[in-house]
Scaffold this active site. Structure first.
Site, PDB file in Angstrom:
ATOM      1  N   SER A  22     -13.160   9.574  -8.356  1.00 19.50           N
ATOM      2  CA  SER A  22     -14.279   9.753  -7.414  1.00 19.50           C
ATOM      3  C   SER A  22     -15.556  10.300  -8.060  1.00 19.50           C
ATOM      4  O   SER A  22     -16.642   9.780  -7.776  1.00 19.50           O
ATOM      5  CB  SER A  22     -13.841  10.645  -6.245  1.00 19.50           C
ATOM      6  OG  SER A  22     -12.858   9.971  -5.509  1.00 19.50           O
ATOM      7  N   LYS A  71      -5.283  16.494   3.235  1.00 17.20           N
ATOM      8  CA  LYS A  71      -5.810  15.555   4.240  1.00 17.20           C
ATOM      9  C   LYS A  71      -5.481  15.965   5.685  1.00 17.20           C
ATOM     10  O   LYS A  71      -6.204  15.618   6.604  1.00 17.20           O
ATOM     11  CB  LYS A  71      -5.316  14.135   3.967  1.00 17.20           C
ATOM     12  CG  LYS A  71      -5.952  13.518   2.715  1.00 17.20           C
ATOM     13  CD  LYS A  71      -5.517  12.076   2.525  1.00 17.20           C
ATOM     14  CE  LYS A  71      -6.115  11.524   1.242  1.00 17.20           C
ATOM     15  NZ  LYS A  71      -5.830  10.098   1.063  1.00 17.20           N
ATOM     16  N   ASP A 107      -9.752   5.802   4.122  1.00 20.11           N
ATOM     17  CA  ASP A 107      -8.725   5.086   3.342  1.00 20.11           C
ATOM     18  C   ASP A 107      -8.441   3.701   3.948  1.00 20.11           C
ATOM     19  O   ASP A 107      -8.376   2.707   3.232  1.00 20.11           O
ATOM     20  CB  ASP A 107      -7.415   5.897   3.304  1.00 20.11           C
ATOM     21  CG  ASP A 107      -7.516   7.096   2.366  1.00 20.11           C
ATOM     22  OD1 ASP A 107      -8.234   7.013   1.356  1.00 20.11           O
ATOM     23  OD2 ASP A 107      -6.872   8.120   2.652  1.00 20.11           O
ATOM     24  N   GLY A 131       6.638   1.704   4.426  1.00 22.17           N
ATOM     25  CA  GLY A 131       6.272   3.119   4.341  1.00 22.17           C
ATOM     26  C   GLY A 131       5.474   3.567   5.553  1.00 22.17           C
ATOM     27  O   GLY A 131       4.823   2.753   6.230  1.00 22.17           O
ATOM     28  N   ALA A 132       5.554   4.880   5.828  1.00 19.17           N
ATOM     29  CA  ALA A 132       4.847   5.448   6.975  1.00 19.17           C
ATOM     30  C   ALA A 132       4.252   6.794   6.597  1.00 19.17           C
ATOM     31  O   ALA A 132       4.125   7.685   7.423  1.00 19.17           O
ATOM     32  CB  ALA A 132       5.805   5.598   8.150  1.00 19.17           C
ATOM     33  N   GLY A 133       3.880   6.951   5.320  1.00 16.32           N
ATOM     34  CA  GLY A 133       3.241   8.187   4.862  1.00 16.32           C
ATOM     35  C   GLY A 133       1.743   8.139   5.123  1.00 16.32           C
ATOM     36  O   GLY A 133       1.249   7.297   5.889  1.00 16.32           O
ATOM     37  N   TYR A 232      -2.287   1.766  -7.562  1.00 19.47           N
ATOM     38  CA  TYR A 232      -3.235   1.198  -8.517  1.00 19.47           C
ATOM     39  C   TYR A 232      -2.825   1.473  -9.970  1.00 19.47           C
ATOM     40  O   TYR A 232      -3.468   0.978 -10.896  1.00 19.47           O
ATOM     41  CB  TYR A 232      -4.668   1.681  -8.267  1.00 19.47           C
ATOM     42  CG  TYR A 232      -4.791   3.161  -8.000  1.00 19.47           C
ATOM     43  CD1 TYR A 232      -4.919   4.060  -9.034  1.00 19.47           C
ATOM     44  CD2 TYR A 232      -4.763   3.637  -6.692  1.00 19.47           C
ATOM     45  CE1 TYR A 232      -5.001   5.421  -8.780  1.00 19.47           C
ATOM     46  CE2 TYR A 232      -4.841   4.996  -6.423  1.00 19.47           C
ATOM     47  CZ  TYR A 232      -4.963   5.878  -7.471  1.00 19.47           C
ATOM     48  OH  TYR A 232      -5.033   7.216  -7.224  1.00 19.47           O
ATOM     49  N   GLY A 253      -4.099  -1.618  -5.418  1.00 22.81           N
ATOM     50  CA  GLY A 253      -4.789  -0.576  -4.660  1.00 22.81           C
ATOM     51  C   GLY A 253      -6.131  -0.125  -5.212  1.00 22.81           C
ATOM     52  O   GLY A 253      -6.782   0.734  -4.627  1.00 22.81           O
TER      53      GLY A 253
HETATM   54  P1  NAP Z   1       3.210  10.007   1.199  1.00 24.04           P
HETATM   55  O1  NAP Z   1       2.431  10.443   2.361  1.00 24.04           O
HETATM   56  O2  NAP Z   1       4.073  10.976   0.473  1.00 24.04           O
HETATM   57  O3  NAP Z   1       4.149   8.780   1.694  1.00 24.04           O
HETATM   58  C1  NAP Z   1       5.057   8.165   0.836  1.00 24.04           C
HETATM   59  C2  NAP Z   1       5.819   7.071   1.564  1.00 24.04           C
HETATM   60  O4  NAP Z   1       6.652   6.415   0.607  1.00 24.04           O
HETATM   61  C3  NAP Z   1       6.726   7.580   2.681  1.00 24.04           C
HETATM   62  O5  NAP Z   1       6.734   6.660   3.754  1.00 24.04           O
HETATM   63  C4  NAP Z   1       8.100   7.596   1.989  1.00 24.04           C
HETATM   64  O6  NAP Z   1       9.158   7.354   2.844  1.00 24.04           O
HETATM   65  C5  NAP Z   1       7.974   6.387   1.094  1.00 24.04           C
HETATM   66  N1  NAP Z   1       8.916   6.434  -0.019  1.00 24.04           N
HETATM   67  C6  NAP Z   1       8.882   7.290  -1.082  1.00 24.04           C
HETATM   68  N2  NAP Z   1       9.919   7.024  -1.903  1.00 24.04           N
HETATM   69  C7  NAP Z   1      10.597   5.984  -1.355  1.00 24.04           C
HETATM   70  C8  NAP Z   1      11.755   5.269  -1.720  1.00 24.04           C
HETATM   71  N3  NAP Z   1      12.425   5.534  -2.834  1.00 24.04           N
HETATM   72  N4  NAP Z   1      12.178   4.267  -0.906  1.00 24.04           N
HETATM   73  C9  NAP Z   1      11.502   3.968   0.220  1.00 24.04           C
HETATM   74  N5  NAP Z   1      10.399   4.622   0.633  1.00 24.04           N
HETATM   75  C10 NAP Z   1       9.964   5.621  -0.153  1.00 24.04           C
HETATM   76  O7  NAP Z   1       2.284   9.361   0.073  1.00 24.04           O
HETATM   77  P2  NAP Z   1       0.904   8.561   0.282  1.00 24.04           P
HETATM   78  O8  NAP Z   1      -0.220   9.476   0.069  1.00 24.04           O
HETATM   79  O9  NAP Z   1       0.995   7.789   1.546  1.00 24.04           O
HETATM   80  O10 NAP Z   1       0.948   7.578  -0.995  1.00 24.04           O
HETATM   81  C11 NAP Z   1       1.775   6.422  -1.012  1.00 24.04           C
HETATM   82  C12 NAP Z   1       1.311   5.475  -2.120  1.00 24.04           C
HETATM   83  O11 NAP Z   1      -0.006   4.998  -1.828  1.00 24.04           O
HETATM   84  C13 NAP Z   1       1.213   6.162  -3.486  1.00 24.04           C
HETATM   85  O12 NAP Z   1       1.736   5.292  -4.446  1.00 24.04           O
HETATM   86  C14 NAP Z   1      -0.268   6.363  -3.715  1.00 24.04           C
HETATM   87  O13 NAP Z   1      -0.626   6.249  -5.076  1.00 24.04           O
HETATM   88  C15 NAP Z   1      -0.862   5.187  -2.941  1.00 24.04           C
HETATM   89  N6  NAP Z   1      -2.220   5.488  -2.446  1.00 24.04           N
HETATM   90  C16 NAP Z   1      -3.221   4.656  -2.801  1.00 24.04           C
HETATM   91  C17 NAP Z   1      -4.504   4.886  -2.359  1.00 24.04           C
HETATM   92  C18 NAP Z   1      -5.619   3.967  -2.766  1.00 24.04           C
HETATM   93  O14 NAP Z   1      -6.790   4.263  -2.545  1.00 24.04           O
HETATM   94  N7  NAP Z   1      -5.300   2.830  -3.330  1.00 24.04           N
HETATM   95  C19 NAP Z   1      -4.794   5.995  -1.533  1.00 24.04           C
HETATM   96  C20 NAP Z   1      -3.728   6.847  -1.180  1.00 24.04           C
HETATM   97  C21 NAP Z   1      -2.444   6.581  -1.652  1.00 24.04           C
HETATM   98  P3  NAP Z   1       9.807   8.443   3.853  1.00 24.04           P
HETATM   99  O15 NAP Z   1       8.867   8.469   5.004  1.00 24.04           O
HETATM  100  O16 NAP Z   1      11.119   7.890   4.162  1.00 24.04           O
HETATM  101  O17 NAP Z   1       9.866   9.741   3.079  1.00 24.04           O
END
Ligand code: NAP
Length: 286
Positions: A22, A71, A107, A131-133, A232, A253
């Protein structure tokens, strides 16, 4: 532009922040456009967020970004939050106007703008989302608000499944999109969903860094499918390599990252980030 006595401060709060893209994106944009702003990164955790925000107000900061783990933690300190930020319970951008703090989530906007930039239009189509994070729910929220007709979220059937179901119900209620949550372990259901979908999105951590695994069997990919990873690093995850091999259209990403920054930039400066310039300056290594 060298900072002056009049320079407006923008910044990033989170932990860790040292490797964030950023500062480079925003400072190169300010310089290119000759804007009297600067962008810094501050390593702040949940325990110090209140003091950090008080200081930024005192310093008449124009606004700031939030990354992990702030966040959600920032929300109690804001005066107002956007509808999208309310729906996904996440704020990554704050604008400060006369001491009043408004929270936004860019985002999901960044994700949808990155797709548009590639020429991928998904309005009226079905999305399968893994995923639902935080990142996945931001993407789902903006996709639903932008007119995607149905989103099928596949996640692990664990303690956060119920939370995902209530997110989906609330998003369905507040948009024209039908949002449902499915057990990721049911591969037949996942295969059928991908078959009905124009786009499949990986919003999990699976495939990140040195993790060379994918949640989707290669035989689920087809030529007219868009396969998108929010990850990414690496630029091509195992899922994207498999999808590319199967002839699908792929997108990683990194441009979500660029366009979420562009949306924040617009909120602070009311100017468009010089996208093509920043792509070349900050994202051209792969
Ligand atoms: P987060 O809130 O921790 O969510 C992670 C998600 O991944 C949850 O739904 C989790 O499932 C799931 N997960 C983790 N390990 C898993 C596995 N072994 N099998 C199945 N599901 C699994 O993280 P986040 O911030 O959303 O980030 C998620 C990804 O997005 C990361 O790789 C991050 O680098 C990327 N991201 C990219 C951008 C961008 O601008 N491109 C921005 C933000 C994030 P559960 O719900 O079951 O725990």
């Amino acid at each position: 532009m060298i900072p002056l006595g009049t320079t407006q401060l923008t910044c990033l709060l989170g932990h860790p922040v040292a490797h964030s893209m950023s500062p480079a994106m925003h400072n190169n944009s300010f310089k290119k456009l000759g804007l009297d702003y600067t962008y810094l990164a501050f390593d702040i955790d949940e325990n110090h967020i209140k003091e950090a925000i008080d200081a930024l107000k005192l310093f008449n900061c124009r606004g700031f970004n939030l990354t992990m783990p702030l966040k959600q933690a920032v929300i109690p300190y804001l005066d107002e939050i956007s509808d999208a930020a309310k729906l996904c319970n996440s704020v990554n951008t704050v604008v400060i106007d006369n001491g009043r703090l408004t929270g936004h989530t860019t985002d999901g906007i960044g994700y949808m703008d990155a797709l548009k930039d590639k020429g991928y239009i998904i309005t009226g189509k079905v999305m399968t989302l893994l995923g639902a994070g935080g990142a996945a729910t931001s993407v789902a929220t903006q996709a639903a608000l932008d007119g995607v007709s149905e989103i099928r979220i596949f996640k692990r059937n664990n303690s956060s499944f119920i939370k995902a179901v209530s997110f989906a119900e609330n998003l369905s209620k507040n948009s024209n999109c039908l949002v449902s949550v499915h057990d990721m372990a049911d591969l037949d259901d996942l295969g059928e969903s991908i078959n009905d979908s124009a786009i499949v999105v990986n919003g999990t951590n699976v495939g990140m860094g040195s993790d060379n695994t994918s949640l989707i069997p290669i035989e689920f990919f087809r030529k007219d499918l868009i396969v998108s990873d929010l990850i990414y690093h690496p630029s091509k995850t195992k899922m994207l390599l498999d999808a590319e091999y199967a002839g699908s259209k792929i997108i990683n990403g990194k441009y979500m990252l660029l366009f979420q920054g562009a949306a924040a930039f617009k909120l602070w400066t009311n100017m468009d980030m010089p996208i093509e310039y920043i792509k070349e300056k900050c994202f051209s290594e792969d």
